[in-house]
Write a protein that holds these residues in place. Structure first.
Motif, short mmCIF file in Angstrom:
data_model
loop_
_atom_site.label_atom_id
_atom_site.label_comp_id
_atom_site.label_asym_id
_atom_site.label_seq_id
_atom_site.Cartn_x
_atom_site.Cartn_y
_atom_site.Cartn_z
N CYS A 119 46.51 -38.46 38.63
CA CYS A 119 47.60 -39.33 39.12
C CYS A 119 47.29 -40.80 38.87
CB CYS A 119 47.84 -39.07 40.60
SG CYS A 119 48.53 -37.45 40.98
N ALA A 120 46.03 -41.20 39.06
CA ALA A 120 45.65 -42.59 38.83
C ALA A 120 45.81 -42.96 37.36
CB ALA A 120 44.21 -42.82 39.27
N ILE B 32 47.93 -41.57 35.23
CA ILE B 32 49.38 -41.64 34.96
C ILE B 32 49.94 -42.97 35.45
CG2 ILE B 32 51.61 -40.66 35.59
CD1 ILE B 32 50.23 -37.91 35.63
N LEU B 33 49.55 -43.38 36.66
CA LEU B 33 50.05 -44.64 37.21
C LEU B 33 49.57 -45.83 36.39
CD1 LEU B 33 49.57 -43.97 41.03
CD2 LEU B 33 51.74 -44.07 39.79
N LYS B 34 48.36 -45.73 35.83
CA LYS B 34 47.82 -46.81 35.03
C LYS B 34 48.48 -46.88 33.65
CE LYS B 34 44.66 -49.98 34.00
NZ LYS B 34 44.62 -51.30 34.68
N LYS B 35 48.73 -45.72 33.07
CA LYS B 35 49.25 -45.66 31.70
C LYS B 35 50.74 -45.89 31.63
CE LYS B 35 49.12 -42.78 27.54
NZ LYS B 35 48.65 -41.52 26.95
N TYR B 36 51.48 -45.41 32.63
CA TYR B 36 52.94 -45.49 32.59
C TYR B 36 53.45 -46.38 33.72
CZ TYR B 36 52.34 -41.29 29.73
OH TYR B 36 51.95 -40.39 28.79
N LYS B 37 54.42 -47.19 33.40
CA LYS B 37 55.05 -48.04 34.41
C LYS B 37 56.21 -47.27 35.04
CE LYS B 37 53.77 -52.50 32.45
NZ LYS B 37 54.24 -53.83 31.98
N LEU B 38 55.84 -46.38 35.95
CA LEU B 38 56.83 -45.51 36.57
C LEU B 38 57.63 -46.28 37.62
CD1 LEU B 38 54.63 -42.31 37.05
CD2 LEU B 38 56.16 -42.85 35.16
N GLU B 39 58.79 -45.75 37.95
CA GLU B 39 59.66 -46.39 38.92
C GLU B 39 60.28 -45.34 39.83
OE1 GLU B 39 62.17 -49.68 37.11
OE2 GLU B 39 61.64 -48.52 35.32
N GLY B 40 60.84 -45.83 40.94
CA GLY B 40 61.65 -44.97 41.80
C GLY B 40 60.90 -43.80 42.38
N THR C 108 59.87 -41.00 41.03
CA THR C 108 58.73 -40.50 40.23
C THR C 108 57.47 -41.28 40.57
OG1 THR C 108 60.24 -39.93 38.43
CG2 THR C 108 57.90 -40.03 37.91
N TYR C 109 57.59 -42.60 40.64
CA TYR C 109 56.44 -43.44 41.00
C TYR C 109 55.93 -43.09 42.39
CZ TYR C 109 53.99 -47.60 42.70
OH TYR C 109 53.08 -48.44 43.26
N ARG C 110 56.84 -42.94 43.33
CA ARG C 110 56.43 -42.63 44.71
C ARG C 110 55.72 -41.28 44.79
NH1 ARG C 110 61.77 -44.68 45.57
NH2 ARG C 110 61.74 -46.78 46.42
N MET C 111 56.28 -40.28 44.10
CA MET C 111 55.70 -38.94 44.17
C MET C 111 54.30 -38.91 43.56
SD MET C 111 57.80 -36.78 45.68
CE MET C 111 57.50 -35.14 45.07
N PHE D 243 47.20 -40.09 46.69
CA PHE D 243 46.65 -40.18 48.04
C PHE D 243 46.28 -38.80 48.58
CE2 PHE D 243 49.26 -44.28 48.81
CZ PHE D 243 48.24 -45.04 48.27
N CYS D 244 47.15 -37.82 48.32
CA CYS D 244 46.87 -36.46 48.80
C CYS D 244 45.63 -35.88 48.13
CB CYS D 244 48.08 -35.56 48.54
SG CYS D 244 49.50 -35.94 49.58
N GLY D 245 45.36 -36.30 46.89
CA GLY D 245 44.12 -35.89 46.22
C GLY D 245 42.90 -36.42 46.94
N ILE D 246 43.00 -37.66 47.46
CA ILE D 246 41.90 -38.22 48.23
C ILE D 246 41.67 -37.39 49.50
CG2 ILE D 246 41.15 -40.25 49.55
CD1 ILE D 246 42.77 -41.96 47.55
N SER D 247 42.78 -37.03 50.16
CA SER D 247 42.67 -36.19 51.35
C SER D 247 42.05 -34.83 51.01
CB SER D 247 44.05 -35.99 51.98
OG SER D 247 44.00 -35.10 53.06
#
Length: 665
Positions: free
Chosen positions: A388-389, A391-399, A401-404, A410-414
């Motif tokens: 997930c990190a 993907i967030l770094k490589k792609y400028k996601l929005e809306g 998709t970005y939130r999910m 975060f859930c991976g950290i948990s």
């Protein structure tokens, strides 16, 4: 507050300034404009003077959008460039986009015409090929017939083509026809699993007798007179036509491939048309006369200064008010960067209503804990967080998709945290690998306990988390009661339940806390139960109603107990991840040591890891949502809010940046 405060906006302006004003308002992107369609039907608006229709421009632009969309679909189908995992919008500043559209619009529109024409040529060609192949299939049984298909009679003879059942006795059929029509020539042309195909030539005056003889065989005449030449000649002609059409299709495909470099400009044209359509649609939502226009709508209170500045610049009349207490207001959520990703969970259920609190900040920590507890493997958590990190770094996601994606990070950290506490690292992979290949005992010890060895301990943890979750929901409802001016409702409907439920826990399990805990719990149980019986029916009429209402309220304890037990799913899914991982690890070790065993273990391990993460992450996502929606929201949340829909650039391929706000998602 997490729910943004809204203001009601009313504007009256000059038509001469409307077009540039609408452009600037769209660029601002903070005002939702209400449709005035219902307002002009009111007599006070004098509908014979006011007009709002702009449907012709909207329809024309929608037709243009559909045409450009077809061009993009066509080019995308034949574009051989590598497709990204996530499609993101290209960022441009406003001036660069305007300059680009001015310089490339004519050439881009020509490219659209080429693409649409080529795509239509391909579609028409494929339809024609299907038609010709259908004709060829229909002529195939008659391929050996050497009579021209258009010939159904001569001066003296009649030619009849037809079919009969595949079970037909051809020799008997010939005998019967010759008895009825001695001049007849009967020939079986071909046959398949369903039918036999016949040609019959006889004198015209014997045609009726031949048909009468054929009747017992359920003979059906076939008309092929629209064909020219023999069946073989017609089939050959059609095959040649198909070859020519396929050549034309290939040429059109090359045209579409060659247009791939123009795809980006066509995407820009698509977004430009979308913005023009939206501006035209907004004009239709306004009320106007020959001189002025009017609209009303909503805006966030925090945007009031910039909206007022724009209105003052154009010297328009405006009025900004707070909404009426019972007025429906659009909902916009505003949370910090940690909580915002969990807005996706709230949004999938329903946005807060006017008098609700935003539940996102309350559900976020519980969703975080529940997801990790259900997946509960440290290695899986590292994989999920890392992917997930990246993907967030490589792609400028929005809306959404970005939130999910950020929420899953975060859930991976948990997941990592719970996995480390429970000692889950790809299940027991390292233990199995060490034993299989090195005959060594190697165990990664849990920081807390192993759920597979102590499942009841995990069940207790799950139920405690569930109880806290429900208590928080009850506390929010108590806060809402107090906020609405009903403190006694908070005391009787929430406070007494706290006393009763805590009393039950202390009475049943408080012995470990101290010798006096069960006694205190017993008193709390009695106080809570009596209080609920006395106050539960306080809003009912009559003594009987109040008594039955009290008993009915106390019966609600079954709901609390069933809700708490529902959290046992945390145990079930938490164990499932570890069990599935161990099963795959055991299967992979069956071949023992050596190269073959190593290869088998790696293959089974990789497959099992992907399978386990996919299945159990999906289960953790679904069941974590379920616990929020049913057990948590059921305590205090109504929902039903309408999302704030500002008049802004709703583009698909480009993101026109706002000055000083380039990183807003």
């Amino acid at each position: 507050m997490a729910v943004v405060e809204m203001r009601k906006l009313t504007v009256i302006g000059l038509n001469s300034s409307r077009t540039p004003f609408i452009h600037e308002l769209m660029h601002l992107g903070v005002v939702e404009i209400n449709s005035q369609e219902g307002a002009i039907s009111d007599e006070e608006w004098m509908p014979d003077i006011f007009r709002t229709s702009n449907s012709a421009d909207v329809s024309r632009l929608e037709a243009d959008i559909a045409r450009v969309s077809t061009a993009l679909e066509a080019i995308g189908k034949y574009d051989t460039a590598k497709k990204p995992l996530f499609r993101t919008r290209k960022e441009l500043i406003r001036e660069d986009f305007a300059e680009l559209m001015d310089s490339t619009k004519t050439e881009t529109e020509l490219s659209v015409d080429k693409a649409v024409g080529a795509y239509k040529g391909i579609a028409d060609g494929q339809s024609e090929i299907n038609r010709l192949r259908s004709l060829i299939a229909g002529l195939k049984p008659w391929e050996m017939l050497d009579i021209p298909l258009e010939m159904n009679e001569t001066e003296y003879a009649a030619v009849v083509l037809g079919v009969a059942s595949a079970k037909t006795d051809t020799a008997k059929l010939m005998t019967d026809v010759l008895e009825a029509a001695p001049s007849a020539i009967v020939q079986e042309i071909s046959k398949d699993k369903q039918q036999k195909y016949y040609s019959i030539i006889c004198l015209k005056e014997e045609k009726e007798q031949a048909f009468e003889a054929l009747r017992p065989y359920n003979f059906s005449a076939v008309a092929l007179t629209d064909q020219k030449g023999t069946a073989a000649e017609a089939m050959h002609r059609y095959e040649k036509n198909i070859e020519e059409i396929e050549k034309s299709i290939a040429e059109n495909e090359e045209v579409l491939k060659a247009l791939a470099p123009a795809r980006e400009n066509i995407e820009f044209l698509y977004d430009s048309l979308m913005m023009r359509r939206d501006r035209a649609r907004v004009v239709g939502d306004m009320v106007s006369t020959e001189m002025v226009f009017y609209f009303d709508g909503w805006m966030p209170a925090r945007a009031q200064a910039e909206v007022e500045a724009l209105l003052k610049e154009y010297e328009f009349y405006y009025d900004i008010q707070e909404p009426d207490p019972d007025e429906e207001v659009p909902v916009l959520l505003n949370n910090n960067s940690v909580v915002t990703p969990f807005e996706a969970v709230t949004g999938m259920y329903s946005l807060p209503g006017r008098h609700d609190v935003d539940p996102t900040k309350f559900l976020a920590p519980f969703y975080f804990l529940f997801f990790g507890l259900m997946l509960s493997d440290a290695a899986y958590g590292i994989i999920l967080t890392t992917l997930c990190a990246i993907i967030l770094k490589k792609y400028k996601l929005e809306g959404t998709t970005y939130r999910m994606i950020k929420m899953f990070m975060f859930c991976g950290i948990s997941t990592f945290m719970w996995g480390a506490l429970f000692g889950g690292w790809f299940g027991n992979f390292f233990t199995v690998a060490a034993k299989t290949f090195f005959n060594k005992d190697f165990v990664i010890k849990p920081l807390w306990f192993d759920p597979l060895s102590e499942p009841m301990k995990l069940l207790v943890v799950s139920l405690i988390l569930g109880g806290v979750h429900i208590f928080v929901g009850m506390a929010i409802q108590a806060y809402l009661y107090i906020k609405e001016g009903h403190p006694l409702d908070a005391l009787f409907d929430i406070g007494l339940w706290y006393v009763l439920l805590i009393g039950i826990v202390l009475f049943g399990f408080g012995g470990s806390l101290g010798a006096g805990a069960p006694g205190v719990g017993k008193i709390m149980m009695i106080v809570g139960a009596v209080g609920i019986l006395v106050t539960g029916g306080r809003k009912k009429k009559g003594i009987f109603g109040k008594i039955t209402g009290g008993f009915g309220s106390l019966y609600g304890i079954t709901s609390y107990l069933s809700d708490v037990l529902s959290y046992s799913r945390l145990l079930a899914l938490g164990l499932a991840t570890g069990v599935v991982a161990q099963v795959f690890n055991t299967l992979g070790s069956l071949a023992g040591g050596g190269i073959a065993g190593c290869i088998l273990l790696i293959v089974v391990f990789l497959f099992g890891t992907v399978f386990n993460i996919a299945i159990n992450a999906l289960g953790a996502f679904v069941h974590s949502c379920r616990l929020q929606y049913v057990e948590f929201f059921g305590r205090f949340y109504t929902g039903g809010g309408r999302p704030f829909a500002p008049f802004e650039r709703k583009t698909k391929y480009i993101k026109i940046l706002k000055e000083g706000n380039d990183n807003v998602r």
